[in-house]
Design a protein around this motif. Structure first.
Motif, PDB file in Angstrom:
ATOM      1  N   LYS A  50      48.019  51.004  25.027  1.00 30.98           N
ATOM      2  CA  LYS A  50      46.394  50.853  25.300  1.00 30.98           C
ATOM      3  C   LYS A  50      46.192  49.652  25.143  1.00 30.98           C
ATOM      4  N   PRO A  51      46.200  49.011  23.924  1.00 30.55           N
ATOM      5  CA  PRO A  51      45.856  47.690  23.868  1.00 30.55           C
ATOM      6  C   PRO A  51      46.287  46.797  24.909  1.00 30.55           C
ATOM      7  N   ASP A  52      47.518  46.746  25.203  1.00 32.10           N
ATOM      8  CA  ASP A  52      48.267  45.965  26.105  1.00 32.10           C
ATOM      9  C   ASP A  52      47.368  46.042  27.787  1.00 32.10           C
ATOM     10  N   ALA A  53      47.290  47.685  27.897  1.00 36.24           N
ATOM     11  CA  ALA A  53      46.713  47.646  29.115  1.00 36.24           C
ATOM     12  C   ALA A  53      45.192  47.314  29.007  1.00 36.24           C
ATOM     13  N   PHE A  54      44.334  47.191  28.007  1.00 41.50           N
ATOM     14  CA  PHE A  54      43.115  46.525  27.892  1.00 41.50           C
ATOM     15  C   PHE A  54      43.213  45.208  28.110  1.00 41.50           C
ATOM     16  N   HIS A  55      44.143  44.484  27.726  1.00 42.54           N
ATOM     17  CA  HIS A  55      44.243  43.070  27.751  1.00 42.54           C
ATOM     18  C   HIS A  55      44.483  42.578  29.100  1.00 42.54           C
ATOM     19  N   GLU A  56      45.358  43.490  29.699  1.00 41.38           N
ATOM     20  CA  GLU A  56      45.728  43.314  31.175  1.00 41.38           C
ATOM     21  C   GLU A  56      44.625  43.410  31.973  1.00 41.38           C
ATOM     22  N   LYS A  57      43.871  44.601  31.826  1.00 33.53           N
ATOM     23  CA  LYS A  57      42.657  44.566  32.383  1.00 33.53           C
ATOM     24  C   LYS A  57      41.575  43.313  32.401  1.00 33.53           C
ATOM     25  N   GLN A  93      42.507  40.255  31.776  1.00 31.45           N
ATOM     26  CA  GLN A  93      43.297  39.333  32.217  1.00 31.45           C
ATOM     27  C   GLN A  93      42.944  39.323  33.935  1.00 31.45           C
ATOM     28  N   THR A  94      43.070  40.654  34.438  1.00 33.22           N
ATOM     29  CA  THR A  94      43.132  40.882  35.919  1.00 33.22           C
ATOM     30  C   THR A  94      41.377  40.347  36.289  1.00 33.22           C
ATOM     31  N   ALA A  95      40.733  41.065  35.538  1.00 33.88           N
ATOM     32  CA  ALA A  95      39.261  41.021  35.806  1.00 33.88           C
ATOM     33  C   ALA A  95      38.806  39.610  35.971  1.00 33.88           C
ATOM     34  N   THR A  96      39.464  38.482  34.914  1.00 32.57           N
ATOM     35  CA  THR A  96      39.007  37.310  34.903  1.00 32.57           C
ATOM     36  C   THR A  96      39.715  36.295  35.442  1.00 32.57           C
ATOM     37  N   GLN A  97      40.739  36.611  36.096  1.00 31.45           N
ATOM     38  CA  GLN A  97      41.748  35.595  36.533  1.00 31.45           C
ATOM     39  C   GLN A  97      41.251  34.505  37.688  1.00 31.45           C
ATOM     40  N   ASP A  98      40.102  35.027  38.056  1.00 29.58           N
ATOM     41  CA  ASP A  98      39.478  34.226  39.203  1.00 29.58           C
ATOM     42  C   ASP A  98      38.523  33.184  38.597  1.00 29.58           C
ATOM     43  N   LEU A  99      38.272  33.350  37.355  1.00 29.37           N
ATOM     44  CA  LEU A  99      37.391  32.593  36.495  1.00 29.37           C
ATOM     45  C   LEU A  99      37.670  31.019  36.541  1.00 29.37           C
ATOM     46  N   LEU A 138      33.261  37.610  35.997  1.00 33.27           N
ATOM     47  CA  LEU A 138      32.478  38.010  34.943  1.00 33.27           C
ATOM     48  C   LEU A 138      31.723  39.349  35.060  1.00 33.27           C
ATOM     49  N   THR A 139      31.462  39.574  36.242  1.00 27.34           N
ATOM     50  CA  THR A 139      30.978  41.254  36.593  1.00 27.34           C
ATOM     51  C   THR A 139      31.988  42.189  35.914  1.00 27.34           C
ATOM     52  N   GLN A 140      33.090  41.724  36.671  1.00 22.35           N
ATOM     53  CA  GLN A 140      34.230  42.851  36.141  1.00 22.35           C
ATOM     54  C   GLN A 140      34.707  42.940  34.892  1.00 22.35           C
TER      55      GLN A 140
END
Lengths: 213, 577
Positions: B422-429, B431-437, B510-512
């Motif tokens: 679960k924590p890894d999934a959270f981390h990945e989420k 990361q994915t959300a902010t990759q364009d930041l 940031l929204t994601q």
């Protein structure tokens, strides 16, 4: 009184400023954790530290803003000066350039804080006396000319670190006692107990403890 | 400067004064002296002080006599107030004897700052004499027995009228307080008021520090008993006492045959020496003076009929002080109770925890940045011609729209990826959300906190109390929120020093991220409430209470996170203009 778990009467905001690598974050860690961090990473923007101290029988929470020294963050960190009750201006006694930049830091401090802000000059790395590049005397003279408090300190050995933070607090407290520092001014950098912004709670009536009237 | 304690006492005191002052005005409307200017101001303020005091929260358990929690200070005041008429009594015979100048001299020689002191003495004499003229005949002609019966009857009536349940003692106290206070105030001048407050302070301090207040119940019972038995006797003694005074007006200490005289002269001395003698006199003195005052008040006014009428105590429709006090007290108690329940429910204080985890200070710093950047944007716009300004406004608006939170749709809640914790999934989420930041944001603390929470929930003792789970829940929510706010703050700082901006991407990222974080908060809340529900406890209500509070704090956390996001908006906007 129902003041929650807070057992202090004031919060003082400090800001630590000075060139990159003079040891600002190390001074903070020495003061808050009594530890020396050998390789402290570069600070991004600002980091925080707190410690509760006692001055004249009053418990005071020091809320310390440890700013990034990197030039690129200068514009960002300038936003953080406002409302500082104390400013610790740090240079490295082994690097003359950090001393030479002091006037620029001092200008920022004077421009961005209020007149009652206590400015304390710290010559850090006093343990490296062999590599000294700035004499005590000239720094002392600079401090005197500009009305700053001054010590040479070592974040590594802890020498004078405690003193610098505590003396600043004493001076601020004295200003409060003398009425030079208006607690009601938003920019004083001193708060009576923490406010809890962001939540519409029925605010308890302002505590009147320590009111000097 | 008085200590805050005595200040409180004083304010309460003066609040009463104000209420009674109105009565006094009524009463004096036909008399020949005017209202003292000093006294007529600042009435409303004092009243509000009184209210504030009464409503001051007090966390005390109710035991039936809790009336006295709040009444106690008032009762102290009763005793304090009761001093006022007493020196007056002392002065009066002296005046008759034409020895007042001498008394003045004495006072002056002791303290030259007390010139006012003389004035009240004179005023007292006038008013007292007036009172005397009307009241003496009545008094003398009245039958002793009759008086006795009257007093008894009135006392009983007072007792039954003043409180519903628990104490006629309290009623007696308040009524006598009112009466004595009126008597004092009727004759008071500014000087006297000052004096009184000094005396009050002295006595308050003494009462607090030294003697220890007696049980009010005890006091009340005693008072009542003595009022029943001793009234006629006192009526008898009265003329003697006056006579005695005339005989030896300057006597420092009267002999035992005239106990009140000696007490009264003691009081005068006490006043002259600003209160030090009270310790010697002790509480008995105060008590006796209070009683004596009551008697003096009843002198020529059997049953206090006139004074009661003056105070409006007999007319049921008018609000009276005791009534107001009682209502205020009841209200305060109700508030206390509610507050107490709230505190019980959330002994763990979310805001404090949030502050401890540095959430508050990061939010503050972010706010400072936000404000600074907003100012910079406005500055830029000022220098532009209207057309360009409009363009910029539109751009700003577009960025703001990009940052609007999408509608909640739970459908895209894809199940956690296979083989991933679960924590890894959270981390990945995240990361994915902010990759364009375009920033290297650090999410490890958030992930670690999540891991810790999961571990704790898994490993904790199945018999763990609901309170422990609840505490951990609130603390975890506060910590997670603080860490999230830190991420926004760091993102804002790094965006400001980022060389090449891509506002649309940043806004989207940031929204994601905000969506991920707020969902994470709900996830945490759900985990803890599930844990609470799994606890077998007979106290179902308490558990439900906790669950409600956890969801409340989760909502609070989401608000903080969205606030942080909104504070970051100008930092996104400035990249586009």
């Amino acid at each position: 009184m129902t003041s929650g778990p807070y057992n202090y009467s004031y919060i003082f905001k400090y800001i630590i400023i000075g060139d990159m690598g003079v040891g600002k974050s190390c001074l903070l860690h020495q003061f808050t954790d009594k530890k020396f961090m050998a390789d402290c990473p570069h600070t991004i923007g600002v980091e925080f530290g707190t410690r509760i101290i006692e001055v004249a029988g009053q418990k005071i929470k020091l809320q310390i803003w440890d700013t990034a020294g990197q030039e690129r963050f200068r514009a960002v960190t300038r936003s953080y000066y406002r409302g500082a009750a104390g400013a610790l201006m740090v240079y490295d006694i082994t690097r003359r350039s950090t001393y030479n930049h002091l006037s620029s830091w001092l200008t920022d401090t004077r421009n961005l804080t209020n007149p009652s802000t206590v400015i304390f000059l710290i010559g850090n790395k006093s343990d490296l006396d062999g590599q000294r590049d700035v004499t005590y005397e000239e720094a002392k003279q600079f401090a005197d000319e500009n009305g700053l408090m001054f010590v040479e300190a070592s974040a590594k050995t802890g020498q004078n670190v405690e003193e610098a933070f505590l003396e600043t607090a004493k001076k601020i407290y004295q200003s409060i006692q003398d009425g030079r520092l208006d607690l009601n001014a938003a920019e004083s950098g001193v708060q009576h107990k923490p406010a809890s912004p962001g939540r519409p709670l029925a605010a308890p009536p302002a505590a009147r403890d320590n009111c000097t009237c | 400067m008085p200590s805050s304690d005595s200040e409180d006492f004083e304010s309460a005191d003066e609040g009463q004064t104000h209420t009674e002052r109105k009565e006094r005005k009524k009463r004096l409307s036909s008399s020949n002296y005017s209202e003292n200017a000093l006294e007529s101001d600042s009435g409303p303020k004092e009243t509000s002080t009184l209210t504030g005091k009464v409503e001051k929260p007090k966390a005390k358990t109710t035991d039936g006599w809790d009336d006295f929690d709040i009444d106690n200070p008032e009762e102290s005041n009763t005793e304090v107030k009761s001093k006022e008429p007493s020196p007056k009594e002392e002065k009066q015979p002296k005046a008759k004897e034409e020895t007042q100048p001498k008394a003045k001299e004495n006072v002056k020689s002791q303290d030259t700052g007390w010139d006012d002191f003389d004035d009240w003495g004179q005023d007292d004499v006038i008013s007292k004499n007036e009172m005397e003229q009307t009241s003496k005949p009545v008094n003398q002609s009245s039958n002793q027995q009759q008086t006795d019966r009257d007093i008894k009857e009135v006392t009983d009536r007072l007792a039954s009228a003043s409180t519903k349940g628990n104490s006629w003692g309290w009623g007696w106290g308040v009524d006598s307080l009112l009466s004595t206070a009126t008597a004092g105030i009727t004759t008071a001048t500014a000087g006297f008021t000052t004096l009184t407050s000094q005396v009050s302070q002295g006595i308050s301090t003494v009462l607090e520090s030294g003697i220890g207040a007696p049980d009010p119940e005890e006091l009340a019972r005693k008072n009542n008993k003595e009022a029943d038995t001793s009234a006629p006797k006192v009526e008898d003694t009265k003329p003697d006492e006056v006579k005695a005074k005339e005989d030896q007006p300057n006597a420092g200490a009267n002999d035992g045959a005239f106990p009140f005289g000696s007490l009264l002269s003691g009081v005068t001395k006490f006043v002259e020496t600003t209160g030090t003698k009270v310790i010697a006199g002790g509480l008995d003195t105060l008590e006796t003076i209070g009683k004596k005052t009551m008697e003096v008040l009843q002198d020529g006014d059997p049953g206090l009929a006139k004074k009661r009428a003056m105070l409006g105590l007999d007319s049921g429709d008018k609000p009276v002080l005791s009534q107001i006090l009682r209502e205020a007290k009841a209200k305060a108690e109700e508030e206390d109770k509610v507050r107490e329940e709230k505190r019980e429910a959330k002994e763990v204080h979310y805001e404090n925890l949030f502050d401890d985890f540095e959430g508050l200070v990061h939010l503050e710093a972010l706010e400072m940045l936000s404000r600074q950047v907003t100012m910079r944007i406005e500055e830029r716009m000022r220098g532009l011609d209207p057309e360009k300004r409009q363009d910029i406004k539109e751009t700003l608006q577009q960025v703001a729209e990009l940052c609007e939170m999408p509608e909640e749709d739970d459908e895209d809640d894809e199940p956690p990826s296979e083989g991933m914790s679960k924590p890894d999934a959270f981390h990945e989420k995240l990361q994915t959300a902010t990759q364009d930041l375009g920033l290297k944001l650090v999410f490890q603390p958030l992930v670690k906190q999540y891991t810790d929470v999961l571990d704790w929930l898994d490993s904790s003792d199945p018999d763990i109390g609901e309170k422990a789970v609840y505490k951990r829940a609130v603390s975890s929510l506060a910590q997670c929120t603080a860490l999230a706010v830190l991420v926004y703050h760091k993102a804002a700082e790094m965006l400001l020093v980022k060389p090449r901006r891509s506002t649309a991407d940043e806004a989207d990222a940031l929204t994601q991220m905000t969506v991920v974080l707020t969902k994470h908060i709900s996830e945490l809340a759900t985990l803890f409430t599930e844990k609470l529900n799994s606890i077998s406890s007979e106290n179902k209500e308490q558990i439900n209470n906790h669950i409600t509070n956890i969801f409340l704090e989760a909502g609070n956390s989401s608000t903080y996170i969205q606030n942080a996001f909104q504070l970051a908006l100008p930092i996104l906007q400035i990249g586009a203009v």
